[in-house]
Structure formats: C-alpha cells, structure tokens
Design a protein around this motif. Structure first.
Motif, short mmCIF file in Angstrom:
data_model
loop_
_atom_site.label_atom_id
_atom_site.label_comp_id
_atom_site.label_asym_id
_atom_site.label_seq_id
_atom_site.Cartn_x
_atom_site.Cartn_y
_atom_site.Cartn_z
N LEU A 83 0.83 -1.20 0.00
CA LEU A 83 0.00 0.00 0.00
C LEU A 83 0.86 1.25 0.00
CD1 LEU A 83 -2.84 -1.09 2.45
CD2 LEU A 83 -3.07 -0.58 0.01
N LEU A 84 2.00 1.22 0.68
CA LEU A 84 2.91 2.38 0.67
C LEU A 84 3.45 2.64 -0.72
CD1 LEU A 84 4.93 1.94 3.99
CD2 LEU A 84 3.23 3.69 3.47
N LEU A 85 3.58 1.60 -1.53
CA LEU A 85 4.04 1.79 -2.90
C LEU A 85 3.06 2.61 -3.72
CD1 LEU A 85 5.52 -1.72 -3.88
CD2 LEU A 85 6.75 0.33 -3.18
N ARG A 86 1.83 2.73 -3.24
CA ARG A 86 0.81 3.50 -3.93
C ARG A 86 0.72 4.94 -3.43
NH1 ARG A 86 -0.10 -1.72 -4.31
NH2 ARG A 86 -1.61 -2.59 -5.78
N THR A 87 1.60 5.32 -2.52
CA THR A 87 1.62 6.66 -1.95
C THR A 87 2.79 7.46 -2.54
OG1 THR A 87 3.08 6.11 -0.09
CG2 THR A 87 0.71 5.65 0.17
N PRO A 88 2.92 8.75 -2.18
CA PRO A 88 4.05 9.53 -2.70
C PRO A 88 5.42 8.98 -2.35
CG PRO A 88 2.34 10.99 -1.86
CD PRO A 88 1.92 9.60 -1.50
N ILE A 89 5.53 8.19 -1.28
CA ILE A 89 6.84 7.62 -0.95
C ILE A 89 7.08 6.30 -1.68
CG2 ILE A 89 6.79 8.72 1.32
CD1 ILE A 89 6.33 5.93 2.51
N GLY A 90 6.12 5.90 -2.52
CA GLY A 90 6.25 4.63 -3.22
C GLY A 90 7.44 4.60 -4.16
N ARG A 91 7.66 5.70 -4.89
CA ARG A 91 8.78 5.73 -5.84
C ARG A 91 10.13 5.58 -5.14
NH1 ARG A 91 8.03 6.97 -11.10
NH2 ARG A 91 5.93 7.61 -11.74
N PRO A 92 10.39 6.34 -4.05
CA PRO A 92 11.66 6.12 -3.34
C PRO A 92 11.80 4.70 -2.79
CG PRO A 92 10.69 8.22 -2.69
CD PRO A 92 9.67 7.51 -3.52
N LEU A 93 10.72 4.16 -2.24
CA LEU A 93 10.78 2.79 -1.73
C LEU A 93 11.12 1.81 -2.84
CD1 LEU A 93 7.72 2.57 0.70
CD2 LEU A 93 10.14 2.51 1.32
N GLU A 94 10.46 1.98 -3.98
CA GLU A 94 10.71 1.09 -5.10
C GLU A 94 12.13 1.25 -5.63
OE1 GLU A 94 8.77 0.83 -9.44
OE2 GLU A 94 7.34 0.57 -7.81
N ALA A 95 12.61 2.49 -5.65
CA ALA A 95 13.96 2.73 -6.14
C ALA A 95 15.02 2.08 -5.26
CB ALA A 95 14.22 4.25 -6.21
N VAL A 96 14.75 1.98 -3.96
CA VAL A 96 15.71 1.37 -3.03
C VAL A 96 15.60 -0.15 -3.05
CG1 VAL A 96 16.32 1.11 -0.60
CG2 VAL A 96 15.84 3.38 -1.53
#
Length: 323
Positions: A226-239
C-alpha cells in the motif's frame, strides 16, 4: 499499468524482505546470546523479536512460490518440457545452497530446493483450488511443528496459488482488496503480538514467534504494497526493487558482509541488539547501492546470471540494462 511495474512491486517486496532477513541472520551468525525470560524484563529483546524474527522470512518464502509460477509460465512458452527446466533450476539452487552452507550453517536455499522439488513441482499439476487448500493446511501444520523451516512448504503453495489466481498480474488493480485485507489482519496481528509478549522472549517460546510472525509478515507485506501507492512509493521502489531483482546474490553477499562485520566489531559480544541492528541497516544500504550500480550495466545479478545459464543450459547475455 505495465507488467514491469507489477513485477517491480514484487521485486521491491522481495528486497524489503531480504533487508529484514539480514537482521535476523546477523544475530544467528554472530553467536549473539539472546536473552530468555519475561518480555517485560527484556523489552529490547521483545521489540527485536517482534520486529524481525520470522517476520520477513515468510514473505521471502511466499514470493518464492509466486516466482516459481511465473517462471513456469515463461518456461512453458520456451520449452517443450518446462517442468524439466524447473527441476534443473531447483537442483542447481540446491548446489548453490550447499556451497552457501560453508558460509552460513542456517541458510535456507537448500531447503527451498528440496521443498521446491518435493512440493512445488508436483503441485504445479494441481488445480489452483487444491493448491490453495494444501497451502493453508501445510502452513498451519508448520505452526504445529514449531519450526520456521516447517512452514516453507505451505508458504510455497500459497505463493503458487496466488500466482495461479492472477494476483501477481493484477496487483496494481487490487488496492481495495489490500486495504480490506489489512483491516482484517491488523487486529489479528495485534492480538498475536500481545500473545507473544505474554509468552516471553527466547528460543523456548519459538512456537508463539512462528505463528505470530507469519501473520505479522502478512501485515508487513500489505502495508508495504500500500505504501508503494503513496508519494513515498517511488523512493521505496527505487531502493528495494533493485535489491529484489538480485536477491540471490544479495542473500549470499549478506553472509560475507556479516562475517566481515563480526570479525571487525565482534558483534557476538554485544550486550544489546542496537549494534547488530545498526550493522544490519548498513549492510542493507550497501546492498541497495550496489544493486542499483550493478543493474545499470548488467541484466542480472552475478549469481542470478550463473543460475540462469545453468537452468537453461546455455549462455545467457549478461551485459545490458535490466528490463
């Protein structure tokens, strides 16, 4: 939404699980003495156990079942006998696991290989309903045996069933399902955390840890997706996604880094979990950076490439950006 983003979310979840597994392996490999007794008397130990032990390993095992199904689908398009390709893939994983045991006695790849051959391959002939049912039964049986390894077959089958039901392919369209599942799992996980607290800390209470850990692992996975669907999703995915794409390499590399850190800092003699958690975070950051740098030039991680060549029994191009 493209297939790449769907798979990227799975890769990110795998990388997230891998980062958590490192924290547990640090304690296991360093010989750190885990306290035993009432949780109220060892709050630091309880926090560590309730956050890390058996919380990430179930996610990793479940995703192995998902990956098995996706690879079988790919192999079915490329080979006349796709399960023979998968058998070869699992056998080579067993060889890699046996070699990895020289670094880490508690490594799980060898168990993944064995259960893959004994459980996943036969289950690939079953209907998805049977796969789901057997997965639930074997997971509960794993709780009864009070052993983290014993839940692997059930989680493998649950992952296989999830892929057979199309959850991997439609993950981006299932936000409401994820929220609904979270609302159901959250109170159950909270109760099991309390139940684990009542049991105390240490190896003597492993039964409560395993059962609570599996549900909390599901909670972690739901929150992360669900966090991947929020504004912090891109940074999380990038890491985390690059880490997940080279998970095999990172899993083995982590053992090397843990041994080096233990030799440098004598982690086994630490009196609290703090230094080990800090070293684990450092290893995770290093692996995240190395994964990104590697995938800028190569399609697969080093061990992933070797494994792929052995699986298909042919030379696979390595250079070129991952897709």
């Amino acid at each position: 939404m493209t297939q790449y983003r769907r798979i990227s979310a799975i890769d990110a979840l795998r990388g997230f699980a891998l980062a958590g597994i490192v924290e547990f392996n640090l304690v296991q490999m360093s010989g750190f003495t885990r306290p035993t007794g009432d949780a109220a008397d060892h709050l630091g130990a309880f926090v560590w156990e309730s956050v890390f032990i058996q919380r990430f390993f179930p996610i990793f095992s479940f995703l192995f079942g998902v990956s098995f199904a996706l690879f079988l689908r790919t192999a079915s398009r490329r080979a006349d006998r796709p399960r023979l390709v998968l058998l070869r893939r699992l056998l080579w994983l067993g060889v890699l696991g046996a070699l990895h045991t020289l670094l880490q006695h508690g490594e799980v790849l060898k168990f993944y290989a064995v259960f893959g051959v004994v459980v996943l391959l036969p289950a690939s002939f079953l209907s998805r309903r049977w796969t789901l049912g057997l997965g639930l039964v074997l997971t509960v049986a794993g709780w009864v045996f009070l052993n983290g390894v014993a839940i692997i077959p059930g989680l493998f089958l649950l992952g296989l069933a999830a892929a057979q039901y199309g959850l991997a392919d439609t993950l981006e369209q299932r936000t409401r399902h994820l929220v609904a599942a979270l609302l159901v799992v959250l109170p159950v996980a909270a109760f099991l955390e309390w139940w684990q607290f009542q049991g105390g800390v240490g190896q003597a209470h492993i039964g409560r840890v395993v059962s609570a850990g599996t549900v909390v692992a599901l909670l972690y996975a739901l929150v992360f997706l669900l966090l991947l669907r929020t504004p912090i999703g891109r940074p999380l995915e990038a890491v985390f996604a690059p880490m997940g794409r080279v998970a095999l390499t990172n899993y083995v590399l982590a053992s090397v880094l843990i041994l080096a850190a233990d030799r440098a800092f004598d982690l086994g003699s630490a009196t609290t979990y703090g230094p080990l958690v800090a070293v684990g975070a450092g290893i995770g950051l290093a692996q995240a950076a190395l994964s990104v740098l590697w995938l800028r030039r190569f399609r697969y991680g080093p061990l992933e490439w070797v494994w792929r060549c052995l699986t298909w029994w042919q030379w696979v191009p390595l250079r070129g950006r991952a897709t």
